[in-house]
Motif scaffolding. Sequence first.
Motif, PDB file in Angstrom:
ATOM      1  N   GLY A  46       0.817  -1.206   0.000  1.00 47.91           N
ATOM      2  CA  GLY A  46       0.000   0.000   0.000  1.00 47.91           C
ATOM      3  C   GLY A  46       0.855   1.262   0.000  1.00 47.91           C
ATOM      4  N   TYR A  47       2.134   1.088   0.257  1.00 50.56           N
ATOM      5  CA  TYR A  47       3.071   2.213   0.256  1.00 50.56           C
ATOM      6  C   TYR A  47       4.488   1.668   0.093  1.00 50.56           C
ATOM      7  N   ALA A  48       5.403   2.546  -0.292  1.00 46.58           N
ATOM      8  CA  ALA A  48       6.822   2.195  -0.382  1.00 46.58           C
ATOM      9  C   ALA A  48       7.620   3.490  -0.417  1.00 46.58           C
ATOM     10  N   THR A  49       8.897   3.382  -0.149  1.00 49.56           N
ATOM     11  CA  THR A  49       9.779   4.542  -0.303  1.00 49.56           C
ATOM     12  C   THR A  49      10.391   4.484  -1.702  1.00 49.56           C
ATOM     13  N   ALA A  50      10.905   5.615  -2.148  1.00 49.49           N
ATOM     14  CA  ALA A  50      11.577   5.657  -3.448  1.00 49.49           C
ATOM     15  C   ALA A  50      12.768   4.701  -3.453  1.00 49.49           C
ATOM     16  N   LYS A  51      13.460   4.616  -2.328  1.00 40.46           N
ATOM     17  CA  LYS A  51      14.619   3.713  -2.225  1.00 40.46           C
ATOM     18  C   LYS A  51      14.193   2.255  -2.402  1.00 40.46           C
ATOM     19  N   GLU A  52      13.064   1.875  -1.790  1.00 35.60           N
ATOM     20  CA  GLU A  52      12.576   0.502  -1.951  1.00 35.60           C
ATOM     21  C   GLU A  52      12.266   0.199  -3.412  1.00 35.60           C
ATOM     22  N   GLU A  83       4.850   8.349   8.784  1.00 38.83           N
ATOM     23  CA  GLU A  83       4.403   8.494  10.171  1.00 38.83           C
ATOM     24  C   GLU A  83       5.458   7.995  11.146  1.00 38.83           C
ATOM     25  N   THR A  84       6.367   7.142  10.659  1.00 44.70           N
ATOM     26  CA  THR A  84       7.391   6.588  11.549  1.00 44.70           C
ATOM     27  C   THR A  84       8.716   7.339  11.483  1.00 44.70           C
ATOM     28  N   ASP A  85       8.982   8.033  10.373  1.00 48.24           N
ATOM     29  CA  ASP A  85      10.232   8.768  10.212  1.00 48.24           C
ATOM     30  C   ASP A  85       9.950  10.038   9.417  1.00 48.24           C
ATOM     31  N   ARG A  86       9.945  11.164  10.093  1.00 56.47           N
ATOM     32  CA  ARG A  86       9.557  12.431   9.449  1.00 56.47           C
ATOM     33  C   ARG A  86      10.488  12.843   8.322  1.00 56.47           C
ATOM     34  N   ARG A  87      11.706  12.296   8.290  1.00 59.34           N
ATOM     35  CA  ARG A  87      12.652  12.624   7.213  1.00 59.34           C
ATOM     36  C   ARG A  87      12.311  11.883   5.918  1.00 59.34           C
ATOM     37  N   GLN A  88      11.474  10.896   6.029  1.00 62.47           N
ATOM     38  CA  GLN A  88      11.176  10.006   4.907  1.00 62.47           C
ATOM     39  C   GLN A  88       9.811  10.330   4.306  1.00 62.47           C
ATOM     40  N   THR A  89       9.707  10.139   2.995  1.00 61.88           N
ATOM     41  CA  THR A  89       8.430  10.308   2.301  1.00 61.88           C
ATOM     42  C   THR A  89       7.974   8.953   1.792  1.00 61.88           C
ATOM     43  N   ASP A  90       6.740   8.608   2.073  1.00 62.02           N
ATOM     44  CA  ASP A  90       6.160   7.367   1.568  1.00 62.02           C
ATOM     45  C   ASP A  90       5.393   7.656   0.292  1.00 62.02           C
ATOM     46  N   ILE A  91       5.445   6.722  -0.619  1.00 60.95           N
ATOM     47  CA  ILE A  91       4.646   6.776  -1.835  1.00 60.95           C
ATOM     48  C   ILE A  91       3.484   5.825  -1.586  1.00 60.95           C
ATOM     49  N   THR A  94      -3.274   4.955  -4.379  1.00 59.44           N
ATOM     50  CA  THR A  94      -4.628   5.486  -4.246  1.00 59.44           C
ATOM     51  C   THR A  94      -5.626   4.421  -4.697  1.00 59.44           C
ATOM     52  N   GLU A  95      -6.891   4.713  -4.501  1.00 65.59           N
ATOM     53  CA  GLU A  95      -7.937   3.804  -4.972  1.00 65.59           C
ATOM     54  C   GLU A  95      -7.840   3.618  -6.488  1.00 65.59           C
ATOM     55  N   GLN A  96      -7.573   4.705  -7.192  1.00 69.26           N
ATOM     56  CA  GLN A  96      -7.426   4.614  -8.645  1.00 69.26           C
ATOM     57  C   GLN A  96      -6.232   3.730  -9.018  1.00 69.26           C
ATOM     58  N   GLY A  97      -5.163   3.815  -8.251  1.00 69.07           N
ATOM     59  CA  GLY A  97      -4.008   2.959  -8.473  1.00 69.07           C
ATOM     60  C   GLY A  97      -4.344   1.495  -8.268  1.00 69.07           C
ATOM     61  N   ARG A  98      -5.113   1.203  -7.219  1.00 67.17           N
ATOM     62  CA  ARG A  98      -5.538  -0.186  -6.968  1.00 67.17           C
ATOM     63  C   ARG A  98      -6.424  -0.695  -8.108  1.00 67.17           C
ATOM     64  N   ASP A  99      -7.332   0.147  -8.571  1.00 64.69           N
ATOM     65  CA  ASP A  99      -8.204  -0.234  -9.694  1.00 64.69           C
ATOM     66  C   ASP A  99      -7.378  -0.540 -10.935  1.00 64.69           C
TER      67      ASP A  99
END
Length: 156
Positions: A46-52, A83-91, A94-99
């Motif tokens: 449901g989410y990932a970092t750019a590094k992942e 929410e766990t590391d403020r320095r990090q951005t999660d990607i 969305t619902e449209q992405g799941r569709d």
Amino acid sequence: MDRVDNSLIALRRIIRATELYGRDLKQIAGITAVQFRALQIIGEKGYATAKEVSTRMRVSQATVTSLVDKLVRENMVTREKSETDRRQTDICITEQGRDTLENAPDPLQQRFVRKFAAMEDWEQTMLQAMLERVASMMDAEDLDASPVLDTGDIKH
């Protein structure tokens, strides 16, 4: 026909199948095969970092940034502070992405993976060696490439 012609025809068929799949995916889902693969990786949790995503796709983080920018514009993903590391951005998908993941045609590389997995171990080893040899014969062994069957542009 000789072996050279037959080999070139087989290569052209592979390239053509990749082109046709990419065109169908773009028409049906509105994204490229490479963007689709990034979306799959993000969609797994449901989410990932750019590094992942970069690590999994074996492309640079700059390439991932470009891919994600396009997915954001298409409303397939959003960028949110972790929410766990403020320095990090999660990607986040969305619902449209799941569709899109649910309704897109079966990815070409997944068809290959299923059929490759069904082969005997010795056949897999032989095929891998021959494909690496073909890449070498075409002076392509050092090209940056992710394990995504696509003929579209990837920025380096």
